[in-house]
Design an enzyme around this catalytic site. Structure first.
Site, PDB file in Angstrom:
ATOM      1  N   HIS A 171       0.663  -1.012   0.000  1.00 33.03           N
ATOM      2  CA  HIS A 171      -0.140  -0.146   0.218  1.00 33.03           C
ATOM      3  C   HIS A 171       0.711   1.265   0.017  1.00 33.03           C
ATOM      4  O   HIS A 171       0.322   2.277   0.166  1.00 33.03           O
ATOM      5  CB  HIS A 171      -0.927  -0.075   1.089  1.00 33.03           C
ATOM      6  CG  HIS A 171      -2.252  -0.751   1.250  1.00 33.03           C
ATOM      7  ND1 HIS A 171      -3.123  -0.522   0.633  1.00 33.03           N
ATOM      8  CD2 HIS A 171      -2.375  -2.151   1.637  1.00 33.03           C
ATOM      9  CE1 HIS A 171      -4.069  -1.564   0.559  1.00 33.03           C
ATOM     10  NE2 HIS A 171      -3.521  -2.420   1.098  1.00 33.03           N
ATOM     11  N   LYS A 362      -7.843  13.859   3.491  1.00 34.04           N
ATOM     12  CA  LYS A 362      -6.930  12.617   3.420  1.00 34.04           C
ATOM     13  C   LYS A 362      -6.113  12.937   4.597  1.00 34.04           C
ATOM     14  O   LYS A 362      -6.067  14.025   5.235  1.00 34.04           O
ATOM     15  CB  LYS A 362      -6.255  12.739   2.309  1.00 34.04           C
ATOM     16  CG  LYS A 362      -5.807  13.893   1.709  1.00 34.04           C
ATOM     17  CD  LYS A 362      -5.057  13.560   0.068  1.00 34.04           C
ATOM     18  CE  LYS A 362      -6.141  13.330  -0.976  1.00 34.04           C
ATOM     19  NZ  LYS A 362      -6.183  12.255  -1.465  1.00 34.04           N
ATOM     20  N   ARG A 363      -5.143  11.924   4.832  1.00 39.25           N
ATOM     21  CA  ARG A 363      -4.415  11.828   5.943  1.00 39.25           C
ATOM     22  C   ARG A 363      -3.358  13.218   5.663  1.00 39.25           C
ATOM     23  O   ARG A 363      -2.931  13.375   4.529  1.00 39.25           O
ATOM     24  CB  ARG A 363      -3.608  10.580   5.961  1.00 39.25           C
ATOM     25  CG  ARG A 363      -2.476  10.578   7.165  1.00 39.25           C
ATOM     26  CD  ARG A 363      -2.250   8.912   7.212  1.00 39.25           C
ATOM     27  NE  ARG A 363      -1.723   8.401   6.017  1.00 39.25           N
ATOM     28  CZ  ARG A 363      -0.533   8.436   5.419  1.00 39.25           C
ATOM     29  NH1 ARG A 363       0.563   9.160   6.079  1.00 39.25           N
ATOM     30  NH2 ARG A 363      -0.355   7.851   4.226  1.00 39.25           N
ATOM     31  N   LYS A 368       1.097  14.396   0.331  1.00 39.73           N
ATOM     32  CA  LYS A 368      -0.177  14.764   0.069  1.00 39.73           C
ATOM     33  C   LYS A 368      -0.394  16.217  -0.312  1.00 39.73           C
ATOM     34  O   LYS A 368      -1.466  16.507  -0.870  1.00 39.73           O
ATOM     35  CB  LYS A 368      -1.163  13.940   1.063  1.00 39.73           C
ATOM     36  CG  LYS A 368      -1.258  12.676   0.948  1.00 39.73           C
ATOM     37  CD  LYS A 368      -2.009  12.043   2.190  1.00 39.73           C
ATOM     38  CE  LYS A 368      -2.220  10.468   2.297  1.00 39.73           C
ATOM     39  NZ  LYS A 368      -2.704   9.682   1.147  1.00 39.73           N
ATOM     40  N   THR A 470      -8.374   6.737  -2.369  1.00 42.98           N
ATOM     41  CA  THR A 470      -9.937   6.293  -2.436  1.00 42.98           C
ATOM     42  C   THR A 470     -10.983   7.401  -2.451  1.00 42.98           C
ATOM     43  O   THR A 470     -12.086   7.291  -2.832  1.00 42.98           O
ATOM     44  CB  THR A 470     -10.079   5.120  -1.618  1.00 42.98           C
ATOM     45  OG1 THR A 470     -10.077   5.728  -0.172  1.00 42.98           O
ATOM     46  CG2 THR A 470      -9.753   3.854  -1.901  1.00 42.98           C
ATOM     47  N   LYS A 474     -14.562   8.600  -4.455  1.00 43.28           N
ATOM     48  CA  LYS A 474     -15.834   8.837  -3.892  1.00 43.28           C
ATOM     49  C   LYS A 474     -16.353  10.125  -4.425  1.00 43.28           C
ATOM     50  O   LYS A 474     -17.605  10.426  -4.563  1.00 43.28           O
ATOM     51  CB  LYS A 474     -15.408   9.073  -2.259  1.00 43.28           C
ATOM     52  CG  LYS A 474     -15.140   7.707  -1.735  1.00 43.28           C
ATOM     53  CD  LYS A 474     -14.762   7.769  -0.212  1.00 43.28           C
ATOM     54  CE  LYS A 474     -13.965   6.384   0.337  1.00 43.28           C
ATOM     55  NZ  LYS A 474     -13.371   6.858   1.574  1.00 43.28           N
TER      56      LYS A 474
END
Length: 627
Positions: A171, A362-363, A368, A470, A474
């Site tokens: 992952h 998100k985290r 990111k 993910t 969505k």
């Protein structure tokens, strides 16, 4: 039984080496009801307990706490999943936790297998174990231990059964996220498992030497043991070598995994590597979370899409249907109003549902790039300060996500975003035109409200770093448009819906790699006026007037430490994509055509498709229809 015990020091639970203890695993089953209620699966969780830990004599003497100390410390092992591992004690606790959960699960699995089967050779035909990242990688030596020591099988047979039973999903490509546990911990806590790991490694070296004679460097790179100073066990290598299948979770991720991250093992076992792009369930993320949009879709094409998301392709021709576009627009407007009402009721924060809802959930992590998004907002803020008459659609920027307990820079980014929100709220020059909201306590329930309400989805990771994502899926199936980099599953989403329906920008993964040796963030600071003005504003304490220097660590990360995740390299391109986004939003028909196209082509990103691929291509499991 373990060669350690647990105690609290300074308010933190940690491992005490050399003090043996015993633990019991107590199973707790959580039913998972399938759609329509025709079938129920079971999620089995584990709690740790100390056998015979209650000291009746101490309790009778009035020492109530000490009477339960053993039980309380044992239970603490499973009280928090993934405990803080910023200290040696925390790392030891996580190590023991991982082994405990693996040992309980395998013991239970073997017990159930033996209840109906006498032949160990049928284990891979009856059992499929998926190692979800490296956290359960101890299943490799633990299953070998069971087959060797308890079943009495020979090495070759045990190894064949272990590899055919286990499969591994990777992952992450981040080196720091690929677990490596000190070999000395295995020596002290799991000596038998270490013996097995070292024997696997010895045989692996012989296999590599036979396949690639004379390439001693390849042997070292492939080894399960990293010998740079403190010897460590490479858990990702252990999972790959000890299983029959290794997959990434998006096409680009699987390619980089195979060609870069574990290239030597992929060349040794090319037939084991594949891809399984992630998916999300439409029952939760569309049917339940967005009933108005789900109703519009059902009215247009029927309800088969609920269990077969590929049916959404039938919406593609409706991009030109004014009535359907209006229905989608109205459903989305309803979701925005509902979220605005909920937010005001629950937090007192007031947002304008007629503004563009621009979200990044998100985290919190440097790769990111929530800070890149924050820089974009600062540039827009500067533009309005310099030209109050500038035409700009009202916008609300939502951020949400959690940071790891010891990740100080991620927490500083959260602080910056909150300070940015407060400064903008207090500036009459931009009030009503820009608003920033950091939503605390991010969880699934919050996401179910925010995602259907969002107009824009930010997927802006440094290319080559996001395994899949993910939230991107969505947002897509709810009709939000993506502004993002060519990374993770966003690449496949844009291929499905057409890049003309996305706002893509920035360096590719290859460009990130190629520019690494010579990249300098100072070039962007010196040659891009808006970049320089935004950074100067931040580091002049404009957003931290009562805390001078609060954001200097961000300056060091961006300018002095080389901007590892290339925020400044992509900022100008991000702003250009943002301008294209605003131009598209100004044309309602164009925007809704793009939204419908995204919904219509989101069918591939259902978890139903993902699980079918795992079942048919890795587990060799056939469907069991429910009458």
């Amino acid at each position: 039984r373990l060669g350690c015990s647990f105690e609290v020091r300074g308010g933190t639970l940690g491992v005490v080496m050399g003090r043996p203890s015993a633990l019991q695993g107590i199973p707790y089953d959580r039913p998972v009801v399938g759609y329509g209620g025709k079938n129920i699966n079971t999620l089995r969780l584990w709690s740790a307990a100390a056998p015979g830990a209650f000291d009746f004599a101490a309790f009778s003497a009035g020492e109530f706490v000490s009477a339960l100390a053993g039980q309380l410390s044992a239970e603490s092992l499973t009280r928090v999943l993934y405990p803080d591992d910023s200290t040696s004690m925390g790392q030891g606790l996580r190590f023991v936790q991982e082994y405990f959960l693996v040992a309980c699960s395998l013991a239970d699995l073997v017990r159930r297998f033996r209840r109906g089967h006498d032949d160990w050779g049928s284990l891979p035909d009856q059992v499929a174990i998926q190692l979800n990242d490296t956290h359960p990688a101890m299943a490799v030596p633990e299953l070998m231990r069971i087959l060797l020591d308890e079943a009495g099988l020979g090495w070759e047979e045990a190894w064949d059964l272990t590899r055919r039973t286990l499969a591994y999903t990777n992952h992450t490509l981040l080196p720091e996220a690929l677990e490596k546990w000190p070999l000395r911990w295995f020596e002290r806590l799991l000596p038998r498992q270490l013996e097995i790991i070292l024997e696997i490694d010895r045989r692996l070296a012989a296999e590599v030497r036979a396949r690639f004679p004379g390439d001693e460097g390849r042997i070292a790179r492939s080894s399960l043991v990293e010998n740079d100073g403190d010897r460590r066990i490479r858990m990702a290598h252990l999972a790959i070598v000890g299983s029959h299948s290794t997959n990434g979770v998006a096409a680009i991720h699987s390619e980089l995994l195979r060609k870069v991250t574990v290239r030597d093992l992929a060349e040794l076992y090319p037939e084991r590597f594949g891809n399984k792009t992630n998916g999300v369930t439409p029952r939760r993320w569309l049917l339940l979370a967005n009933p108005a949009l789900a109703g519009s879709i059902t009215a247009a094409i029927g309800d088969r899409w609920i269990t077969d998301l590929a049916e959404l392709e039938r919406l593609a021709p409706l991009t030109e249907d004014t009535g359907f576009r209006d229905a989608v627009h109205d459903a989305r407007r309803r979701a925005k109003s509902s979220f605005a009402d909920w937010l005001k009721t629950n937090s007192g924060v007031v947002v304008d549902p007629d503004s563009i809802f621009d979200s990044q959930v998100k985290r919190i992590h440097e790769y990111k790039r929530q800070f890149l998004n924050g820089l974009r907002v600062v540039v827009l803020y500067n533009r309005l300060r310099q030209d109050p008459a500038l035409e700009m659609a009202p916008r609300t920027f939502f951020f949400a996500g959690k940071a790891a307990p010891a990740y100080e820079l991620a927490k500083l980014v959260i602080k910056f975003l909150n300070n940015l929100a407060g400064t903008i709220d207090g500036d009459p020059a931009v009030r009503g035109r820009l608003k920033v909201v950091f939503l605390p306590e991010y969880n699934v329930s919050l996401a179910e409200r925010l995602i259907p309400a969002s107009d824009v989805s930010n997927q802006i990771s440094t290319a080559g770093y996001e395994a899949s994502g993910t939230s991107n899926m969505k947002f897509m199936m709810n009709g939000a448009l993506t502004i993002g980099t060519r990374d993770g599953a966003t690449i496949e989403m844009a291929q499905a819906a057409g890049e003309e329906n996305f706002f893509l920008f920035g360096l590719t993964a290859q460009q990130v790699t190629n520019s690494r040796p010579w990249y300098s963030p100072w070039w962007h600071y010196k040659h891009e006026p808006e970049t320089r003005a935004a950074l100067n504003l931040i580091f002049s304490d404009h957003f931290s007037r009562y805390e001078p220097g609060a954001f200097l660590p961000l300056r060091r990360a961006l300018l002095e430490a080389g901007d590892r995740y290339m925020h400044l390299a992509d900022l100008s391109a991000y702003l250009q994509a943002d301008r294209r986004l605003l131009e598209a939003h100004a044309d309602r028909d164009r925007w809704m055509r793009m939204a419908v196209a995204n919904i219509a082509h989101s069918g591939r990103f259902s978890s139903d498709r993902t699980i079918v691929e795992y079942a048919s291509e890795i587990w060799q499991a056939s469907p069991c229809p429910v009458p």
